[in-house]
Scaffold this active site. Structure first.
Site, PDB file in Angstrom:
ATOM      1  N   LYS A 132       0.836  -1.218   0.000  1.00 35.69           N
ATOM      2  CA  LYS A 132       0.000   0.000   0.000  1.00 35.69           C
ATOM      3  C   LYS A 132       0.866   1.261   0.000  1.00 35.69           C
ATOM      4  O   LYS A 132       0.632   2.192  -0.765  1.00 35.69           O
ATOM      5  CB  LYS A 132      -0.924   0.038   1.237  1.00 35.69           C
ATOM      6  CG  LYS A 132      -1.826  -1.171   1.381  1.00 35.69           C
ATOM      7  CD  LYS A 132      -2.747  -1.051   2.576  1.00 35.69           C
ATOM      8  CE  LYS A 132      -2.058  -1.000   3.922  1.00 35.69           C
ATOM      9  NZ  LYS A 132      -1.307  -2.232   4.281  1.00 35.69           N
ATOM     10  N   ARG A 179      -9.915   1.110   8.358  1.00 36.96           N
ATOM     11  CA  ARG A 179      -9.494  -0.232   8.769  1.00 36.96           C
ATOM     12  C   ARG A 179     -10.543  -0.950   9.584  1.00 36.96           C
ATOM     13  O   ARG A 179     -10.308  -2.080  10.006  1.00 36.96           O
ATOM     14  CB  ARG A 179      -8.245  -0.117   9.635  1.00 36.96           C
ATOM     15  CG  ARG A 179      -6.958  -0.307   8.908  1.00 36.96           C
ATOM     16  CD  ARG A 179      -5.864   0.084   9.863  1.00 36.96           C
ATOM     17  NE  ARG A 179      -4.755  -0.786   9.804  1.00 36.96           N
ATOM     18  CZ  ARG A 179      -3.580  -0.450   9.255  1.00 36.96           C
ATOM     19  NH1 ARG A 179      -3.413   0.700   8.700  1.00 36.96           N
ATOM     20  NH2 ARG A 179      -2.597  -1.292   9.289  1.00 36.96           N
ATOM     21  N   ARG A 221      11.804  -5.393   4.946  1.00 36.33           N
ATOM     22  CA  ARG A 221      11.570  -3.967   4.619  1.00 36.33           C
ATOM     23  C   ARG A 221      12.549  -3.058   5.377  1.00 36.33           C
ATOM     24  O   ARG A 221      12.844  -3.290   6.548  1.00 36.33           O
ATOM     25  CB  ARG A 221      10.140  -3.578   4.976  1.00 36.33           C
ATOM     26  CG  ARG A 221       9.909  -2.072   4.861  1.00 36.33           C
ATOM     27  CD  ARG A 221       8.471  -1.712   4.902  1.00 36.33           C
ATOM     28  NE  ARG A 221       7.797  -2.128   6.109  1.00 36.33           N
ATOM     29  CZ  ARG A 221       6.497  -1.972   6.322  1.00 36.33           C
ATOM     30  NH1 ARG A 221       5.744  -1.432   5.380  1.00 36.33           N
ATOM     31  NH2 ARG A 221       5.957  -2.368   7.443  1.00 36.33           N
ATOM     32  N   ARG A 276      11.475  -0.938  10.824  1.00 37.90           N
ATOM     33  CA  ARG A 276      10.372  -0.458  11.673  1.00 37.90           C
ATOM     34  C   ARG A 276      10.228  -1.351  12.900  1.00 37.90           C
ATOM     35  O   ARG A 276      10.263  -2.577  12.781  1.00 37.90           O
ATOM     36  CB  ARG A 276       9.068  -0.449  10.869  1.00 37.90           C
ATOM     37  CG  ARG A 276       8.621   0.936  10.462  1.00 37.90           C
ATOM     38  CD  ARG A 276       7.471   0.927   9.500  1.00 37.90           C
ATOM     39  NE  ARG A 276       6.263   0.250   9.954  1.00 37.90           N
ATOM     40  CZ  ARG A 276       5.138   0.212   9.267  1.00 37.90           C
ATOM     41  NH1 ARG A 276       5.051   0.829   8.096  1.00 37.90           N
ATOM     42  NH2 ARG A 276       4.090  -0.425   9.717  1.00 37.90           N
ATOM     43  N   ARG A 326      -0.380  -7.997  13.738  1.00 36.72           N
ATOM     44  CA  ARG A 326      -0.943  -7.066  12.740  1.00 36.72           C
ATOM     45  C   ARG A 326      -1.760  -7.833  11.705  1.00 36.72           C
ATOM     46  O   ARG A 326      -2.835  -7.397  11.296  1.00 36.72           O
ATOM     47  CB  ARG A 326       0.181  -6.286  12.066  1.00 36.72           C
ATOM     48  CG  ARG A 326       0.800  -5.243  12.991  1.00 36.72           C
ATOM     49  CD  ARG A 326       2.170  -4.796  12.522  1.00 36.72           C
ATOM     50  NE  ARG A 326       2.177  -4.246  11.196  1.00 36.72           N
ATOM     51  CZ  ARG A 326       3.261  -4.197  10.406  1.00 36.72           C
ATOM     52  NH1 ARG A 326       4.417  -4.649  10.841  1.00 36.72           N
ATOM     53  NH2 ARG A 326       3.175  -3.678   9.215  1.00 36.72           N
TER      54      ARG A 326
END
Ligand code: AP5
Length: 232
Positions: A28, A103, A142, A175, A186
């Protein structure tokens, strides 16, 4: 694999609300950054807004911090208040691309009311579909620029100089919520609270599914084609 250059487009700015829907790691953030270059509207990432508030130690940031650390959603009233303020800014007058919002069904219903009040039509919802097995690999690999937020992946989209952003030389960070146990929470939150939004928007005729498991530039092309097919 290095990222190919983004596809070009002469599309004129259009007044519309675009929503990216998809699980953590579906792309996203990466794809929103490409789309806003073409649509020329702001990229509104609620995750980024929370992280900025956490960095500045605002009251909102202090409330959100433990929730992000555990991989849980921030309560709707906090999130909706923050979004409502943001879309009232002048740069959002012609539209915006939402990344990570809404969400929950409550957020989606309240957003529909907000959009109607602000004279927008139905949002265009781009649903990025990626097999679950890929998501964990994408998130553990990431790295994000600590200055400009540019997104990399150690294998799929590495920086030219390890640990440094190609755009501004900023340090690339992992992160804190990209640790495996937090990622699992998550993903579970997504299944519990966010996945039902796909059916909600599908019933409204607002949703397009896009295969997000392909190379980055192919996904960008598919998203732009989906938007042309579904003008709001
Ligand atoms: P948020 O920041 O929104 O995180 P998220 O939804 O979990 O999504 P991510 O940013 O992890 O993934 P992404 O889909 O953007 O993937 P990316 O493009 O980076 O939210 C964080 C937290 O904030 C939440 O847990 C919650 O606590 C809170 N929050 C936020 N919004 C909220 C709301 N509305 N309500 C309540 N709470 C909220 O890509 C991932 C990796 O894959 C990258 O390394 C990238 O390079 C790579 N990649 C992407 N696409 C491809 C591809 N096609 N091929 C190969 N690699 C690819």
């Amino acid at each position: 694999m290095a990222m190919q250059s983004p596809p070009s487009s002469n599309a004129a700015p259009v007044r519309r609300a675009v929503i990216f829907l998809g699980p953590p790691g579906s792309g996203k953030g990466t794809q929103s950054k490409e789309l806003v270059k073409v649509l020329r509207v702001p990229h509104l990432s609620t995750g980024d807004m929370f992280r900025e508030n956490i960095a500045r130690r605002t009251p909102l940031g202090l409330a959100a911090k433990p929730l992000l650390e555990r991989g849980e959603l921030v309560p709707d009233d906090i999130t909706l208040g923050m979004v409502e303020q943001r879309i009232a800014q002048p740069d959002a007058a012609n539209g915006f691309v939402f990344d990570g919002f809404p969400r929950t069904l409550n957020q989606a219903e309240r957003l529909n009311e907000l959009l109607e009040r602000r004279g927008f039509g139905k949002p265009a919802v781009l649903h990025i579909v990626v097999p679950e097995g890929l998501l964990l690999r994408r998130l553990t690999g990431r790295r994000v620029c600590s200055i400009g937020g540019e997104i990399y992946h150690i294998d799929e989209h590495p920086p030219k100089v390890p640990g440094r952003c190609d755009v501004d030389g900023g340090e690339l960070i992992h992160r804190p919520d990209d640790r495996e146990e937090v990622i699992r929470e998550r993903l579970a939150e997504y299944e519990r609270k966010t996945r039902p939004l796909a059916e909600y928007y599908r019933r409204q005729g607002a949703l397009v599914d896009v295969d997000g498991a392909r190379p980055l530039a192919d996904v960008t092309r598919a998203l732009l084609a989906a938007l042309e097919q579904k003008p709001s």
